[in-house]
Design a protein around this motif. Structure first.
Motif: not given
Length: 471
Positions: A243-251
């Motif tokens: 779930r936290e990995m969503g922050q790695l792809v801001p675009n």
């Protein structure tokens, strides 16, 4: 076909070219299937392999380990040889080259994580086929091609019959060879594929030695998102690390599946924004960890704007891969599952318990030549799962069916048994899989349940049971 030469390939492989710089006009291939002009990629090669490659007219051979007098023979027969310390580099290049050459206009999907990759990939492929795509996947019943550390997937793409519309490729979260950790494997292979969509399943421990903590595993899996320039990322909301990995792809557009998301499982089935898409009765399997795979596949279908009717039809008619909670016999009930790491073992035993009506038997294959740590964790997972239930446990080294690469070492067997004994778990141990199965079936009656779990040491169980005329 995009042409290149041996010198260029040596640079891409960070290797040393021995021999002439010549043009390459074939594809990347394995030795036995090589044709004139092909690049042969092998982890190791000897004089016999060099002779075969030369006779087949290969453009060159790339290897990490040139054994015996293979270098001298390559020079003698005029076969360019590239020596690299990282064979994964040439395979990543091969994959990118094959996609750029033969599948540039495809929709590309990568699936990675610790558990559920194969089933999720396979089901997404089924949805694509149902939707009318000419699609290819590297997932098979034994996950033989998901490592991407050989040229098989590049070969399959190059040899695909017809125009490819879509690729859905399973990427191993970590990988190693010959006691070497291929650091950043998921990142390297995902970048080679250049996917439009990345699907992440979960984070747990499996390849102990390649990763030694959940943090290590999470870092390797999240590498698939590093530098991601595709459109969508599909994440398991029920796994906090994913779930936290969503922050790695801001675009990129991030789509979650799981509890409290647009694609979730509730009483009655799988819903999208409160609309029932697939009722529970149409699930190909009911186990909670497999429902997670269905959710991931459905979320991918939704991301691709495939209509719900098509998604439902594909899921309902889906036939599971071998050794994914397969029923081999009904009386007694024999369930065969690839459970080979702690989380998989716990989930599979829990799912099997829901089907138990009589006595419960477990036959588990120790993981051979995989080290003490993973076997200690696997044994602990079994102990935790059975200590409060009535269960007959049998453990096997499967010496009659495994090769040298999967041979159970004495320390591995010892630590497995020691953990069970320390936890007060009684078990019977047999050296051979055949004896373990025969003894268990002799004790079981028609109302009992037998669960077969383990990786390579349990893979031959179906054939053994067939030979014994139990199925």
């Amino acid at each position: 076909m995009k042409e290149f030469n041996t010198a260029y390939l040596a640079v891409k492989s960070e290797g040393k070219l021995i021999g002439e710089n010549i043009a390459i006009n074939g594809i990347f291939n394995i030795l036995k299937d090589a044709r004139e002009g092909d690049v042969v990629v092998r982890h190791w090669i000897d004089e016999v392999g060099i002779k075969m490659a030369s006779e087949k007219g290969a453009s060159c051979v790339v290897t990490q380990d040139a054994r015996g007098n293979s270098v001298e023979l390559a020079k003698e027969v005029g076969l360019p040889l590239i020596l690299t310390e990282k064979i994964e580099l040439v395979n990543a290049f091969a994959l990118k080259w094959a996609i750029d050459t033969f599948a540039h206009d495809t929709i590309r999907i990568v699936v990675t994580g610790t558990n559920g990759k194969s089933t999720t990939t396979h089901m997404i492929h089924k949805i694509l086929l149902e939707a009318g795509f000419n699609a290819h996947t590297n997932t098979d019943s034994e996950s033989e091609f998901n490592t991407l550390i050989d040229p098989m997937v590049a070969k399959q793409i190059a040899e695909f019959q017809g125009k490819l519309d879509a690729l859905v490729l399973e990427v191993s979260e970590v990988q190693g060879w010959d006691d070497r950790n291929m650091v950043g494997h998921a990142h390297r292979m995902t970048r080679a594929i250049q996917p439009h969509i990345v699907v992440l399943t979960n984070v747990s421990l499996d390849h102990i030695g390649l990763v030694n903590s959940l943090e290590d595993a999470s870092k390797e899996i999240s590498g698939s998102l590093r530098g991601f320039d595709g459109k969508q990322v599909i994440l398991n909301h029920d796994d906090p690390l994913i779930r936290e990995m969503g922050q790695l792809v801001p675009n990129a557009e991030v789509l979650f599946y799981g509890s409290g998301t647009n694609v979730e499982f509730k009483e009655g089935g799988i819903y999208y924004q409160e609309q029932l898409i697939i009722p529970t009765k149409d699930f190909p399997f009911q186990s909670p960890h497999f429902i997670q795979n269905i959710l991931a596949a459905v979320a991918t279908g939704v991301a691709l704007k495939i209509d719900f009717k098509t998604i439902k039809k594909a899921v309902k008619s889906y036939e599971a891969l071998k050794r994914r909670f397969n029923i081999l016999r009904h009386n007694p009930l024999i369930i065969d599952d690839f459970a080979h790491n702690p989380d998989g073992i716990r989930a599979t035993i829990q799912s099997a318990l829901e089907l138990v009506s009589g006595n419960f038997y477990i036959v588990c294959a120790i993981r051979g030549s995989r080290g003490n740590s993973i076997n200690q964790l696997n044994a602990q997972a079994i102990a935790d799962s059975v200590k409060k239930i009535n269960c007959n446990l049998t453990v096997t080294s499967s010496e009659d069916v495994v090769d040298d690469a999967n041979w159970v070492m004495p320390p591995e067997k010892k630590i497995f048994i020691d953990v069970l004994q320390k936890e007060g778990i009684n078990c019977t141990c047999y050296n051979t899989l055949t004896k373990a199965l025969k003894k268990t079936l002799k004790r079981a009656n028609d109302k009992d349940t037998i669960l077969l779990i383990g990786a390579q040491g349990m893979d031959p169980a179906y054939n053994v049971l067939k030979d014994l005329k139990y199925i």
